[in-house]
Design an enzyme around this catalytic site. Structure first.
Site, PDB file in Angstrom:
ATOM      1  N   LYS A  81      -2.839  24.359  17.432  1.00  0.00           N
ATOM      2  CA  LYS A  81      -1.742  23.502  16.973  1.00  0.00           C
ATOM      3  C   LYS A  81      -0.463  24.015  17.607  1.00  0.00           C
ATOM      4  O   LYS A  81      -0.297  25.220  17.797  1.00  0.00           O
ATOM      5  CB  LYS A  81      -1.617  23.583  15.451  1.00  0.00           C
ATOM      6  CG  LYS A  81      -0.856  22.434  14.852  1.00  0.00           C
ATOM      7  CD  LYS A  81      -1.771  21.261  14.553  1.00  0.00           C
ATOM      8  CE  LYS A  81      -0.986  20.078  14.025  1.00  0.00           C
ATOM      9  NZ  LYS A  81      -1.849  18.935  13.719  1.00  0.00           N
ATOM     10  N   GLY A 182      -1.756   4.736  -1.103  1.00  0.00           N
ATOM     11  CA  GLY A 182      -1.185   4.656   0.247  1.00  0.00           C
ATOM     12  C   GLY A 182      -1.928   3.645   1.088  1.00  0.00           C
ATOM     13  O   GLY A 182      -3.119   3.828   1.371  1.00  0.00           O
ATOM     14  N   VAL A 183      -1.245   2.568   1.454  1.00  0.00           N
ATOM     15  CA  VAL A 183      -1.926   1.515   2.230  1.00  0.00           C
ATOM     16  C   VAL A 183      -1.259   1.352   3.600  1.00  0.00           C
ATOM     17  O   VAL A 183      -0.924   0.256   4.026  1.00  0.00           O
ATOM     18  CB  VAL A 183      -2.002   0.176   1.458  1.00  0.00           C
ATOM     19  CG1 VAL A 183      -2.971   0.310   0.300  1.00  0.00           C
ATOM     20  CG2 VAL A 183      -0.630  -0.276   0.957  1.00  0.00           C
ATOM     21  N   GLY A 184      -1.074   2.479   4.280  1.00  0.00           N
ATOM     22  CA  GLY A 184      -0.554   2.464   5.644  1.00  0.00           C
ATOM     23  C   GLY A 184      -1.693   2.252   6.618  1.00  0.00           C
ATOM     24  O   GLY A 184      -2.632   1.487   6.361  1.00  0.00           O
ATOM     25  N   VAL A 186      -4.228   4.155   7.589  1.00  0.00           N
ATOM     26  CA  VAL A 186      -5.581   4.523   7.136  1.00  0.00           C
ATOM     27  C   VAL A 186      -5.958   3.753   5.867  1.00  0.00           C
ATOM     28  O   VAL A 186      -6.993   3.081   5.813  1.00  0.00           O
ATOM     29  CB  VAL A 186      -5.689   6.051   6.903  1.00  0.00           C
ATOM     30  CG1 VAL A 186      -7.055   6.411   6.347  1.00  0.00           C
ATOM     31  CG2 VAL A 186      -5.431   6.798   8.210  1.00  0.00           C
TER      32      VAL A 186
HETATM   33  P1  NAD Z   1       1.013   5.896   7.283  1.00  0.00           P
HETATM   34  O1  NAD Z   1       2.388   6.453   7.383  1.00  0.00           O
HETATM   35  O2  NAD Z   1       0.605   4.757   8.146  1.00  0.00           O
HETATM   36  O3  NAD Z   1       0.734   5.436   5.769  1.00  0.00           O
HETATM   37  C1  NAD Z   1       0.991   6.252   4.666  1.00  0.00           C
HETATM   38  C2  NAD Z   1       1.358   5.338   3.509  1.00  0.00           C
HETATM   39  O4  NAD Z   1       1.446   6.131   2.324  1.00  0.00           O
HETATM   40  C3  NAD Z   1       2.710   4.649   3.689  1.00  0.00           C
HETATM   41  O5  NAD Z   1       2.575   3.246   3.445  1.00  0.00           O
HETATM   42  C4  NAD Z   1       3.594   5.328   2.637  1.00  0.00           C
HETATM   43  O6  NAD Z   1       4.581   4.449   2.101  1.00  0.00           O
HETATM   44  C5  NAD Z   1       2.557   5.684   1.595  1.00  0.00           C
HETATM   45  N1  NAD Z   1       2.974   6.740   0.669  1.00  0.00           N
HETATM   46  C6  NAD Z   1       3.721   7.841   0.914  1.00  0.00           C
HETATM   47  N2  NAD Z   1       3.877   8.553  -0.217  1.00  0.00           N
HETATM   48  C7  NAD Z   1       3.188   7.911  -1.189  1.00  0.00           C
HETATM   49  C8  NAD Z   1       2.960   8.153  -2.559  1.00  0.00           C
HETATM   50  N3  NAD Z   1       3.463   9.225  -3.164  1.00  0.00           N
HETATM   51  N4  NAD Z   1       2.211   7.268  -3.256  1.00  0.00           N
HETATM   52  C9  NAD Z   1       1.695   6.176  -2.661  1.00  0.00           C
HETATM   53  N5  NAD Z   1       1.879   5.890  -1.346  1.00  0.00           N
HETATM   54  C10 NAD Z   1       2.622   6.753  -0.628  1.00  0.00           C
HETATM   55  O7  NAD Z   1       0.037   7.152   7.485  1.00  0.00           O
HETATM   56  P2  NAD Z   1      -1.504   7.122   7.853  1.00  0.00           P
HETATM   57  O8  NAD Z   1      -1.644   7.287   9.322  1.00  0.00           O
HETATM   58  O9  NAD Z   1      -2.167   6.000   7.155  1.00  0.00           O
HETATM   59  O10 NAD Z   1      -1.960   8.509   7.221  1.00  0.00           O
HETATM   60  C11 NAD Z   1      -2.248   8.611   5.830  1.00  0.00           C
HETATM   61  C12 NAD Z   1      -2.810   9.998   5.538  1.00  0.00           C
HETATM   62  O11 NAD Z   1      -3.994  10.206   6.304  1.00  0.00           O
HETATM   63  C13 NAD Z   1      -1.890  11.166   5.884  1.00  0.00           C
HETATM   64  O12 NAD Z   1      -2.117  12.221   4.959  1.00  0.00           O
HETATM   65  C14 NAD Z   1      -2.372  11.607   7.239  1.00  0.00           C
HETATM   66  O13 NAD Z   1      -2.083  12.960   7.495  1.00  0.00           O
HETATM   67  C15 NAD Z   1      -3.853  11.392   7.087  1.00  0.00           C
HETATM   68  N6  NAD Z   1      -4.569  11.229   8.347  1.00  0.00           N
HETATM   69  C16 NAD Z   1      -4.248  10.217   9.185  1.00  0.00           C
HETATM   70  C17 NAD Z   1      -4.945  10.074  10.375  1.00  0.00           C
HETATM   71  C18 NAD Z   1      -4.646   8.947  11.322  1.00  0.00           C
HETATM   72  O14 NAD Z   1      -5.424   8.786  12.267  1.00  0.00           O
HETATM   73  N7  NAD Z   1      -3.610   8.161  11.132  1.00  0.00           N
HETATM   74  C19 NAD Z   1      -5.968  10.980  10.716  1.00  0.00           C
HETATM   75  C20 NAD Z   1      -6.300  11.999   9.815  1.00  0.00           C
HETATM   76  C21 NAD Z   1      -5.577  12.110   8.636  1.00  0.00           C
END
Ligand code: NAD
Length: 349
Positions: A81, A182-184, A186
């Protein structure tokens, strides 16, 4: 300054490299935890740290996590990292990224970078001007690589199905109630797949309008973000922040399964025991969310296309089942079993 090898997060890392480039203002740390399985792969975090010690701790902790994650994903990659210490204004320049690329290149391929917090695919393109040891670059359709989010969501979806099978004895998500935090990228991708299977969904997001919009689209329910961890459901899928499984939140859970994509869901190592003691089936986060790293690793290795990525992501349930079987057989928390398996794979078991 504390000697890094006396820090609790130091785990016989193979290397801890410091880089300064006065001309561009770059200060960076690259931690190489293990190259036992291959080049140490893990993203670069661009972050303003209150002090250098915090940056070193982050690099040590995150690089070890990458060793475990890559090993359990079945990748021929070790764990590393990088962190770039940003100023308070988070100033990032092409010169700084070029200098960072030279720093990576000086390690001769022992470390391979990709995006992490604060870094974009455009930044990877800039870094690629001075090193070839970089992934997460924009790619053509049908190739491995590109935005890892949808691939992570696919792997989490498969992992949730495996958990449903093991804990509830059901062959599909039809009628199964999944609460998603969290509905981003992932969580949203997971919700769409589960909705297509006929699952009953309860969604929540810190951005309440985002959750409401997706719920309307999918015919799902939504609740305030503060309430999602206590929804009575079959599965809780944390897909937002880390450290959400604490002594208090675990005691209040009303689900038999926790399986979601967020990194570092357990606030402390003791929380692995707490989840286990409650009889909750837990999918270790770095095992279930490995889809994204599989995607970028195959891009870097030049090994195959989307179909190959998908084939490898389809093995995530198998690994989860191995973890759960050992966890049940030895009455050891799944998170600890996963760590032990990962350590064996990197020759430290
Ligand atoms: P993202 O930013 O697209 O979505 C995250 C969502 O969570 C956002 O809509 C945000 O508003 C919401 N959020 C934040 N705090 C919150 C809370 N307290 N309660 C409810 N919702 C909340 O991120 P992502 O890419 O979807 O990643 C989500 C998680 O998965 C993170 O922990 C990330 O480290 C992990 N992750 C992502 C990937 C990837 O490929 N994107 C890979 C491995 C792990």
């Amino acid at each position: 300054m504390t000697a890094p090898w006396t820090l609790p997060d130091f785990d016989d890392h193979e290397g801890l490299h410091l880089f300064r480039d006065a001309a561009s203002g770059l200060t960076a740390i690259i931690a190489v935890h293990s190259t036992h399985l291959g080049p140490a792969a893990g993203g670069t975090r661009f972050w303003h740290y209150p002090n250098g010690d915090d940056a070193i701790v982050d690099a040590l902790r995150l690089s070890r996590g990458m060793s475990f994650k890559n090993a359990m994903a079945g990748l021929p990659m070790g764990g590393g990292k990088a962190v770039i210490l940003a100023d308070t204004m988070r100033t990032k320049t092409p010169e700084m990224l070029a200098a960072f690329g030279r720093a990576i290149d000086s390690l001769g391929g022992r470390y391979v970078t990709a995006e992490d917090v604060g870094m974009s695919d455009a930044d990877m393109v800039a870094i690629a001007k001075t090193t070839r040891h970089v992934s997460g670059l924009p790619v053509a359709a049908g190739s491995a690589g590109g935005d890892p989010g949808p691939t992570t969501a696919f792997g989490v979806y498969l992992g949730v199905l495996a958990a449903i099978k093991r804990a509830l004895g059901k062959d599909s998500a039809q009628g199964v109630h999944v609460a998603i935090q969290g509905v981003g990228s992932v969580g949203g991708g997971l919700a769409r797949r589960l909705a297509a299977d006929g699952a009953k969904l309860t969604l929540a997001d810190a951005d309440a309008a985002r959750a409401a919009k997706l719920a309307d689209e999918l015919g799902a329910s939504h609740v305030p973000a503060a309430d999602i961890l206590t929804v009575e459901a079959d599965v809780l899928s944390p897909c937002a922040l880390g450290a959400i499984l604490t002594e208090q939140s675990i005691a209040a859970l009303r689900v038999p399964v926790v399986a979601g994509g967020a990194n570092n869901q357990l606030a402390t190592p003791n929380d692995a025991d707490r989840v286990h003691a409650r009889g909750i089936l837990y999918a270790p986060d770095y095992v279930i969310n490995a889809g994204g790293i599989i995607n970028v690793a195959l891009e870097y290795l030049g090994e195959g296309d989307r179909a190959e990525v998908e084939a490898r992501v389809r093995r995530i349930p198998e690994r989860l089942n191995d973890v759960w079987a050992e966890s049940a057989a030895n009455d050891v928390p799944a998170a600890i079993v996963a760590d032990r398996m990962a350590k064996r794979l990197i020759g430290r078991g």
